[in-house]
Scaffold this active site. Structure first.
Site, mmCIF file in Angstrom:
data_model
loop_
_atom_site.group_PDB
_atom_site.id
_atom_site.type_symbol
_atom_site.label_atom_id
_atom_site.label_comp_id
_atom_site.label_asym_id
_atom_site.label_seq_id
_atom_site.Cartn_x
_atom_site.Cartn_y
_atom_site.Cartn_z
ATOM 1 N NE ARG A 240 -4.286 -1.245 -0.054
ATOM 2 C CZ ARG A 240 -4.477 -2.211 -0.946
ATOM 3 N NH1 ARG A 240 -3.502 -2.526 -1.789
ATOM 4 N NH2 ARG A 240 -5.623 -2.863 -1.007
ATOM 5 C CG ASP A 264 1.681 -2.505 -8.589
ATOM 6 O OD1 ASP A 264 1.726 -2.042 -9.743
ATOM 7 O OD2 ASP A 264 0.765 -3.260 -8.196
ATOM 8 C CD GLU A 269 -2.937 3.217 -6.236
ATOM 9 O OE1 GLU A 269 -3.901 2.579 -6.717
ATOM 10 O OE2 GLU A 269 -2.000 2.666 -5.633
ATOM 11 C CG HIS A 288 -2.861 -0.835 -7.414
ATOM 12 N ND1 HIS A 288 -3.423 -0.132 -6.372
ATOM 13 C CD2 HIS A 288 -2.788 -2.125 -6.980
ATOM 14 C CE1 HIS A 288 -3.683 -0.948 -5.359
ATOM 15 N NE2 HIS A 288 -3.310 -2.166 -5.713
ATOM 16 N N GLY A 290 0.200 -5.109 -10.001
ATOM 17 C CA GLY A 290 0.947 -6.248 -9.484
ATOM 18 C C GLY A 290 0.148 -7.535 -9.433
#
Length: 324
Positions: A240, A264, A269, A288, A290
């Site tokens: 996170r 990631d 975001e 993001h 992953g």
């Protein structure tokens, strides 16, 4: 029954999860998440509420939960597509007797692979090399091997264990820290147990974060903690964004105290246009993704869909994160 589906990777990836959801006969309303609190409140007011949510990283706050409970169609269940619950006010949902379902055990392989991809990209300077060759240049920077290096894994759960397995294949030395310790696993993969996170990171060449985000560990990696690390250490974050203080990370990467940061996830975001990471070559950011492979999306989507549908029809085959 009316279901709100917001997760984009679920919607964008073909697979049997679409057939399973369609076969339920429920009305499915779609939105492109992640949605903010304000967007969700507006959506609820427009559509009159939902029996169930099949959500990604939307901000499901206490206000959102209360609005869903007050709507003509009253909320019965929240089904998270994923394992991270920091975007959901689980405490408030629990107080309202709303189950929060999630999908552990479906994406640990691909997230671990992604973490290693970020490691390799940093130590071999992929970003400046790619940027040079794509523009017609041939700039070469001498990198490092992962072989023989020490990796500290903070959070030795499913994903952390998969990272350690891959580190073993690279002949890296593993140090781990977790409140819950799997001693047979540690012995099998020769993992040294640290008494604290600070002890784990002190002499590590690579630190990989696999912790849940909470108020207790927000900005866990900050200037003070970075200064206790080995100069030039690499930091990897597939957990996170809020686990790190991003301004401190940026400064440490520019000064060389951190050899690089591969992430990631970021705190907000998608990243704003003026984000400090953008102009720093030894910071690599992926959007993001992953856990976003064809294989893992199908596993995760099927588990999330089964969680939701089984709960709504009274079948006990679902995984609940909270209890009441």
């Amino acid at each position: 029954m009316r279901i709100l589906l917001t997760t984009t990777s679920y919607q964008d990836t073909p697979g049997p999860h679409h057939d399973l959801l369609a076969s339920s006969g429920y009305e499915v309303v779609r939105a492109r998440g992640p949605l903010t609190e304000a967007q969700l409140l507006e959506f609820i007011a427009k559509h009159g509420g939902f029996d169930g949510l099949l959500n990604g990283d939307d901000l499901i706050t206490a206000k959102v939960i209360d609005a869903l409970l007050a709507a003509p169609t009253k909320l019965k269940v929240i089904a998270k597509y994923g394992i991270g619950l920091d975007s959901i006010d689980v405490k408030h949902a629990t107080s309202k007797k709303i189950p929060v379902l999630f999908t552990p055990g479906v994406n640990h392989t691909t997230v671990a692979e992604h973490a290693f991809g970020l490691m390799i990209a940093l130590v071999k300077h992929f970003w400046p090399h790619l940027r040079s060759t794509k523009s017609g240049g041939w700039k070469r920077i001498t990198g490092n091997e992962l072989y023989g290096k020490t990796i500290a894994v903070l959070g030795v759960g499913r994903i952390g264990k998969e990272v350690i397995k891959r580190a073993s294949a690279f002949d890296m030395k593993a140090v781990g820290f977790d409140q819950y310790w799997d001693e047979p696993f540690a012995q099998q993969y020769n993992v040294k147990r640290a008494c604290s996170a600070d002890e784990a990171i002190r002499d590590a060449d690579v630190i990989s974060l696999h912790m849940n985000l909470s108020e207790d560990n927000k900005h866990f990696i900050n200037t003070a903690r970075i200064n206790t690390m080995k100069k030039g250490a690499i930091l990897i974050n597939t957990a996170r964004g809020g686990l790190v203080n991003e301004k401190d990370i940026a400064e440490a990467c520019k000064s060389g105290q951190l050899g690089g940061y591969g992430t990631d996830v970021i705190d907000v975001e998608p990243q704003p246009a003026d984000h400090p990471f953008i102009a720093i070559d030894n910071i690599i950011v992926t959007p993001h993704v992953g856990s976003r492979t064809l294989e893992s999306v199908e596993r995760q989507a099927m588990r999330a869909t089964k969680n939701l549908l089984n709960y709504l029809k009274g079948d006990k085959d679902y995984i609940q994160a909270n209890s009441f």
